[in-house]
Motif scaffolding. Structure first.
Motif, PDB file in Angstrom:
ATOM      1  N   GLY A 263      -8.872  -0.587  -4.838  1.00  0.00           N
ATOM      2  CA  GLY A 263      -8.686   0.767  -5.242  1.00  0.00           C
ATOM      3  C   GLY A 263      -9.206   1.374  -6.407  1.00  0.00           C
TER       4      GLY A 263
ATOM      5  N   GLY B 240       0.848   4.557  -9.144  1.00  0.00           N
ATOM      6  CA  GLY B 240      -0.500   3.894  -9.327  1.00  0.00           C
ATOM      7  C   GLY B 240      -0.106   2.520  -9.558  1.00  0.00           C
TER       8      GLY B 240
ATOM      9  N   THR C 298       4.623   7.749  -4.001  1.00  0.00           N
ATOM     10  CA  THR C 298       3.968   6.677  -4.577  1.00  0.00           C
ATOM     11  C   THR C 298       3.465   6.930  -6.083  1.00  0.00           C
ATOM     12  OG1 THR C 298       3.098   5.961  -2.439  1.00  0.00           O
ATOM     13  CG2 THR C 298       1.493   5.422  -4.111  1.00  0.00           C
TER      14      THR C 298
ATOM     15  N   ASN D 166       0.314  -0.408  -7.802  1.00  0.00           N
ATOM     16  CA  ASN D 166      -0.194  -1.854  -6.957  1.00  0.00           C
ATOM     17  C   ASN D 166      -0.422  -3.034  -7.884  1.00  0.00           C
ATOM     18  OD1 ASN D 166       0.220  -0.385  -4.756  1.00  0.00           O
ATOM     19  ND2 ASN D 166      -1.812  -0.873  -3.853  1.00  0.00           N
TER      20      ASN D 166
ATOM     21  N   ASN E  72      -4.089   3.994  -7.282  1.00  0.00           N
ATOM     22  CA  ASN E  72      -3.951   5.090  -6.452  1.00  0.00           C
ATOM     23  C   ASN E  72      -4.451   6.564  -6.941  1.00  0.00           C
ATOM     24  OD1 ASN E  72      -2.888   3.525  -4.013  1.00  0.00           O
ATOM     25  ND2 ASN E  72      -1.235   3.276  -5.129  1.00  0.00           N
TER      26      ASN E  72
ATOM     27  N   GLU F 191       0.846  -1.229   0.021  1.00  0.00           N
ATOM     28  CA  GLU F 191      -0.073   0.135  -0.082  1.00  0.00           C
ATOM     29  C   GLU F 191       0.993   1.118  -0.101  1.00  0.00           C
ATOM     30  OE1 GLU F 191      -2.535  -0.568   3.324  1.00  0.00           O
ATOM     31  OE2 GLU F 191      -3.274  -2.294   2.544  1.00  0.00           O
ATOM     32  N   PRO F 192       0.285   2.222  -0.253  1.00  0.00           N
ATOM     33  CA  PRO F 192       0.897   3.714  -0.254  1.00  0.00           C
ATOM     34  C   PRO F 192       1.672   3.952   1.148  1.00  0.00           C
ATOM     35  CG  PRO F 192      -1.053   4.034  -1.391  1.00  0.00           C
ATOM     36  CD  PRO F 192      -0.890   2.706  -0.785  1.00  0.00           C
TER      37      PRO F 192
ATOM     38  N   LYS G  18       1.609   6.229   5.280  1.00  0.00           N
ATOM     39  CA  LYS G  18       0.310   6.903   5.038  1.00  0.00           C
ATOM     40  C   LYS G  18      -0.319   8.345   4.876  1.00  0.00           C
ATOM     41  CE  LYS G  18      -2.031   2.560   6.079  1.00  0.00           C
ATOM     42  NZ  LYS G  18      -3.270   1.846   6.917  1.00  0.00           N
TER      43      LYS G  18
ATOM     44  N   LYS H 163      -6.547   6.230  -1.512  1.00  0.00           N
ATOM     45  CA  LYS H 163      -5.363   5.424  -1.314  1.00  0.00           C
ATOM     46  C   LYS H 163      -5.764   3.702  -1.553  1.00  0.00           C
ATOM     47  CE  LYS H 163      -2.748   8.243   1.674  1.00  0.00           C
ATOM     48  NZ  LYS H 163      -3.737   9.233   1.880  1.00  0.00           N
ATOM     49  N   SER H 164      -5.151   3.105  -2.355  1.00  0.00           N
ATOM     50  CA  SER H 164      -5.630   1.628  -2.407  1.00  0.00           C
ATOM     51  C   SER H 164      -5.074   0.830  -1.104  1.00  0.00           C
ATOM     52  CB  SER H 164      -4.758   1.027  -3.581  1.00  0.00           C
ATOM     53  OG  SER H 164      -3.511   1.038  -3.740  1.00  0.00           O
TER      54      SER H 164
ATOM     55  N   VAL I 139      -1.168  12.032  -2.930  1.00  0.00           N
ATOM     56  CA  VAL I 139      -2.109  10.868  -3.234  1.00  0.00           C
ATOM     57  C   VAL I 139      -3.193  11.184  -2.369  1.00  0.00           C
ATOM     58  CG1 VAL I 139      -2.567   8.523  -3.097  1.00  0.00           C
ATOM     59  CG2 VAL I 139      -0.079   9.412  -3.400  1.00  0.00           C
TER      60      VAL I 139
END
Length: 298
Positions: free
Chosen positions: A198, A119, A117, A121, A168, A107-108, A111, A179-180, A176
């Protein structure tokens, strides 16, 4: 910490430089720092391609000191690097004699400020017979412009887009929004399965399920998205030649002694040429396969 391999390596080098400086001026070395360097270098070597190139996840390109040079520098001064076993749930890998697959299933992070980060994932990179074949496109800028926006998107990596959206919600140069999350992750010797929540659209998140299965000379990738059309991106290294074979209905891949075929369920796909950003100055051309899919794709 923020899951960019390049910055992980930068941090390790800085700690190493500090401990070398201590040794030069006659100060006692910090054993915790030495252990941190050993673990950090072991980790980065574990997730690197066989040619020691870092995977282009998040804000990573080739603008860094080579891993093997830092390793050699450490071992000359502090001795053997040693071997450490990790429960690697950030960049899980599977490999055999033919393939090394490096995935991004995190995950990003952090946090509160995941500025580097992307996109990307459930994206991945692939080496075959020690040659990099599939990789991210890299980055060329940190300016707040359209290039930066594209370079942080899913299409810049070997991932998917749903409704034209990345996993994301990236915006500006280092921001961001939504977030996913990784809702499931299972790792075995020959397979990796992950679920990403996400691709925020119409006030809800969508789920992307992806499974990588390694079998001797074959790699199978299974993608599933519920009730949504999506687009898969496969980005090749500039050294890799890609051609479509109408007779066999597949793509032929060639890079030196590596010859491979790529086929999939979808009948709608295209081969394009885009820019590959090796670092902040060098731009090369590479081949990209776009696959248009409905719900599931193998």
């Amino acid at each position: 910490y923020e899951n960019s391999p390049k910055y992980h390596l930068f941090l390790i080098k800085q700690i190493l430089d500090l401990e070398i400086l201590k040794k030069i001026v006659g100060k006692k070395n910090n054993n915790k720092n030495i252990l941190l360097i050993k673990k950090g270098l072991n980790f980065i070597l574990n997730i690197s391609h066989p040619d020691k190139t870092l995977p282009f996840f998040n804000d990573t390109n080739r603008n860094y000191i080579k891993v093997d040079k830092i390793k050699k520098k450490f071992e000359i001064i502090f001795g053997d690097l040693g071997n450490f076993k990790f429960k690697n749930k950030i960049f899980p890998i599977i490999y055999n004699k033919q393939f090394k697959l490096i995935t991004k299933c995190c995950e990003p992070s952090p946090k509160y400020n995941p500025g580097h980060t992307h996109g990307d994932n459930l994206s991945f990179e692939l080496s075959i017979l020690n040659k990099r074949i599939l990789t991210g496109r890299g980055i060329s800028t940190y300016e707040n412009n359209n290039d930066r926006k594209i370079q942080r998107s899913s299409k810049n990596h070997n991932s998917i887009e749903i409704n034209g959206l990345s996993a994301n919600e990236v915006w500006n140069s280092f921001r961001v929004a939504r977030k996913s999350k990784i809702s499931s992750l299972k790792i075995s010797k020959n397979s990796i399965y992950a679920e990403c929540l996400g691709y925020y659209h119409n006030f809800k998140f969508n789920v992307h399920k992806r499974k990588w299965i390694l079998k001797n000379k074959n790699l199978q990738i299974l993608d599933e998205v519920k009730n949504k059309d999506f687009k898969i991106y496969l980005n090749f290294t500039p050294e890799t030649n890609v051609k479509y074979n109408n007779i066999e209905n597949c793509y032929l891949i060639k890079n030196g002694n590596v010859k491979a075929k790529i086929s999939f369920d979808s009948t709608k796909h295209s081969l394009k040429e885009f820019n590959y950003y090796e670092d902040f100055e060098n731009i090369k051309k590479f081949f990209l396969i776009e696959i248009f899919s409905k719900k599931n794709c193998n």
